[in-house]
Design a protein around this motif. Structure first.
Motif, PDB file in Angstrom:
ATOM      1  N   PHE A 172       0.861  -1.181   0.000  1.00  6.95           N
ATOM      2  CA  PHE A 172       0.000   0.000   0.000  1.00  6.95           C
ATOM      3  C   PHE A 172       0.897   1.229   0.000  1.00  6.95           C
ATOM      4  CE2 PHE A 172      -2.767  -2.949   2.555  1.00  6.95           C
ATOM      5  CZ  PHE A 172      -3.742  -3.117   1.581  1.00  6.95           C
ATOM      6  N   ALA A 205       1.068   5.066   0.960  1.00  8.39           N
ATOM      7  CA  ALA A 205       0.375   6.073   1.759  1.00  8.39           C
ATOM      8  C   ALA A 205       0.387   7.395   1.008  1.00  8.39           C
ATOM      9  CB  ALA A 205       1.065   6.220   3.109  1.00  8.39           C
ATOM     10  N   THR A 206      -0.803   7.857   0.568  1.00  4.48           N
ATOM     11  CA  THR A 206      -0.836   9.044  -0.313  1.00  4.48           C
ATOM     12  C   THR A 206      -1.563  10.293   0.190  1.00  4.48           C
ATOM     13  OG1 THR A 206      -2.816   8.213  -1.431  1.00  4.48           O
ATOM     14  CG2 THR A 206      -0.676   7.597  -2.363  1.00  4.48           C
ATOM     15  N   PRO A 207      -2.216  10.458   1.308  1.00  2.00           N
ATOM     16  CA  PRO A 207      -2.225   9.634   2.514  1.00  2.00           C
ATOM     17  C   PRO A 207      -3.212   8.470   2.504  1.00  2.00           C
ATOM     18  CG  PRO A 207      -3.474  11.616   2.901  1.00  2.00           C
ATOM     19  CD  PRO A 207      -2.926  11.730   1.511  1.00  2.00           C
ATOM     20  N   THR A 208      -4.189   8.450   1.593  1.00  2.00           N
ATOM     21  CA  THR A 208      -5.035   7.264   1.528  1.00  2.00           C
ATOM     22  C   THR A 208      -4.205   6.105   0.992  1.00  2.00           C
ATOM     23  OG1 THR A 208      -5.755   7.844  -0.701  1.00  2.00           O
ATOM     24  CG2 THR A 208      -7.110   8.642   1.127  1.00  2.00           C
ATOM     25  N   LEU A 209      -4.616   4.895   1.289  1.00  2.00           N
ATOM     26  CA  LEU A 209      -3.839   3.728   0.894  1.00  2.00           C
ATOM     27  C   LEU A 209      -4.193   3.308  -0.529  1.00  2.00           C
ATOM     28  CD1 LEU A 209      -3.917   1.592   4.159  1.00  2.00           C
ATOM     29  CD2 LEU A 209      -2.166   3.188   3.368  1.00  2.00           C
ATOM     30  N   VAL A 210      -3.185   3.335  -1.393  1.00  2.00           N
ATOM     31  CA  VAL A 210      -3.343   2.929  -2.789  1.00  2.00           C
ATOM     32  C   VAL A 210      -2.497   1.681  -3.013  1.00  2.00           C
ATOM     33  CG1 VAL A 210      -2.971   3.579  -5.198  1.00  2.00           C
ATOM     34  CG2 VAL A 210      -3.757   5.293  -3.548  1.00  2.00           C
ATOM     35  N   ASP A 248      -9.544  -2.753  -4.648  1.00  2.00           N
ATOM     36  CA  ASP A 248     -10.128  -2.314  -3.385  1.00  2.00           C
ATOM     37  C   ASP A 248      -9.540  -3.181  -2.269  1.00  2.00           C
ATOM     38  OD1 ASP A 248     -11.730  -1.974  -1.106  1.00  2.00           O
ATOM     39  OD2 ASP A 248     -13.478  -1.451  -2.314  1.00  2.00           O
ATOM     40  N   VAL A 300       2.956  -1.147   4.169  1.00  2.00           N
ATOM     41  CA  VAL A 300       2.792   0.220   3.682  1.00  2.00           C
ATOM     42  C   VAL A 300       4.157   0.752   3.265  1.00  2.00           C
ATOM     43  CG1 VAL A 300       2.126   2.577   4.295  1.00  2.00           C
ATOM     44  CG2 VAL A 300       0.796   0.638   5.149  1.00  2.00           C
ATOM     45  N   GLU A 320       6.400   4.210   1.771  1.00  2.00           N
ATOM     46  CA  GLU A 320       6.357   5.665   1.717  1.00  2.00           C
ATOM     47  C   GLU A 320       7.602   6.170   1.014  1.00  2.00           C
ATOM     48  OE1 GLU A 320       6.575   8.979   5.092  1.00  2.00           O
ATOM     49  OE2 GLU A 320       4.669   7.907   5.082  1.00  2.00           O
ATOM     50  N   PRO A 376       0.311   1.717  10.397  1.00  2.00           N
ATOM     51  CA  PRO A 376      -1.110   2.005  10.193  1.00  2.00           C
ATOM     52  C   PRO A 376      -1.977   0.844  10.637  1.00  2.00           C
ATOM     53  CG  PRO A 376      -0.125   1.316   8.142  1.00  2.00           C
ATOM     54  CD  PRO A 376       0.991   1.358   9.156  1.00  2.00           C
ATOM     55  N   PRO A 394      -6.363  -1.908   6.706  1.00  2.00           N
ATOM     56  CA  PRO A 394      -7.414  -1.213   5.952  1.00  2.00           C
ATOM     57  C   PRO A 394      -8.736  -1.947   6.064  1.00  2.00           C
ATOM     58  CG  PRO A 394      -5.967  -2.439   4.475  1.00  2.00           C
ATOM     59  CD  PRO A 394      -5.351  -2.524   5.832  1.00  2.00           C
TER      60      PRO A 394
END
Length: 275
Positions: free
Chosen positions: A133, A135-140, A152, A162, A164, A272, A275
């Motif tokens: 994931f 952090a974009t800050p939402t997790l993509v 999803d 995660v 970064e 984090p 999700p």
């Protein structure tokens, strides 16, 4: 015996007469026969060339079904939409453009399209693997190249670390390392919580069990990783009451175990929630 010899000579003479007749045949007739053979050959070749075009117009061979092989997340509906087959597309039509269009889907790394008679296309895909994931800050969800994937996390129940990074190059670097470490040491990947691409080009991997950070400069060789894990195990055995904060593999032929604060660790994000 005399009768047998007489019959044999008669057959031989008959063959000779036929041979002389062929030699005496007018050249015009021989040329006409050759021309006729050439014309027939050309007509057969044209018929074979035009046959697929004629068959393609038949409803029997127009694509009615698309089958999907090799997919974990991609659906037939997504492939059908991406393939964008024109009306009346036949199993005789060129399939390479269809494969290229399918490869345009962000989930597809490679695609191969074959036909199954009389009216089915089989699309075999190699999907891009979800490795982390971002952090974009939402997790993509991203693959090993740091490219976003249309997945999803909740729907597909993905359990990924995660990553970064401050730049696209850093994201690609850290995502690639997460994938490589998972291939080299699945046990490490199972406890990998998050990873950061640091400004100096190195990577920090945060493990959850034990709670420690691995610092190194990519690419990390398998032997180097195993050595770092052995040193970490030895440090835990020697001082079970004191947890190391980091194992630093950035120095040639050295493994440095740190117990105190490390400036590089300030770049690490908090772990984090799932999700």
């Amino acid at each position: 015996m005399a009768d047998g010899s007489f019959r044999h000579e008669t057959r031989l003479e008959r063959r000779r007469r036929r041979a002389r007749a062929r030699l005496e045949e007018p050249r015009s007739r021989r040329g006409l026969r050759f021309l006729l053979l050439v014309v027939v050959g050309v007509l057969v070749a044209v018929a074979l060339t035009r046959a697929p075009d004629a068959l393609a117009r038949m409803e029997l061979f127009q694509v009615q079904e698309i089958r999907l092989d090799g997919a974990r997340h991609l659906t037939v509906e997504e492939v059908r939409e991406t393939a964008a087959l024109p009306p009346g597309f036949s199993v005789f039509d060129e399939r390479a453009p269809v494969a290229r269009r399918v490869e345009g889907h962000p989930m597809v790394a490679r695609a191969r399209v074959s036909r199954r008679w009389p009216s089915t296309l089989v699309v075999e895909v190699e999907e891009r693997e979800a490795v982390a994931f971002h952090a974009t800050p939402t997790l993509v969800v991203v693959d090993r190249e740091g490219q976003p994937l249309p997945l999803d996390p909740v729907l597909h129940r993905l359990d990924l670390p995660v990553v970064e990074a401050a730049t696209p190059g850093g994201l690609r670097r850290v995502a690639t390392e997460v994938a490589r470490v998972g291939e080299m040491e699945p046990g490490v990947a199972a406890v990998l919580s998050d990873a950061v691409a640091l400004p100096d080009g190195s990577v920090a991997l945060h493990l959850s069990d034990p709670d420690v950070v691995l610092l190194y400069r990519p690419p990390l060789a398998p032997a180097r990783l195993r050595r770092g894990l052995r040193v970490l195990t030895d440090a835990l055995d020697r001082r079970p009451d004191r947890m190391p904060s980091a194992v630093d593999l950035r120095f040639a032929d050295q493994v440095v175990v740190r117990w105190g604060p490390t400036p590089e660790l300030a770049a690490l994000p908090p772990t984090p929630n799932d999700p």
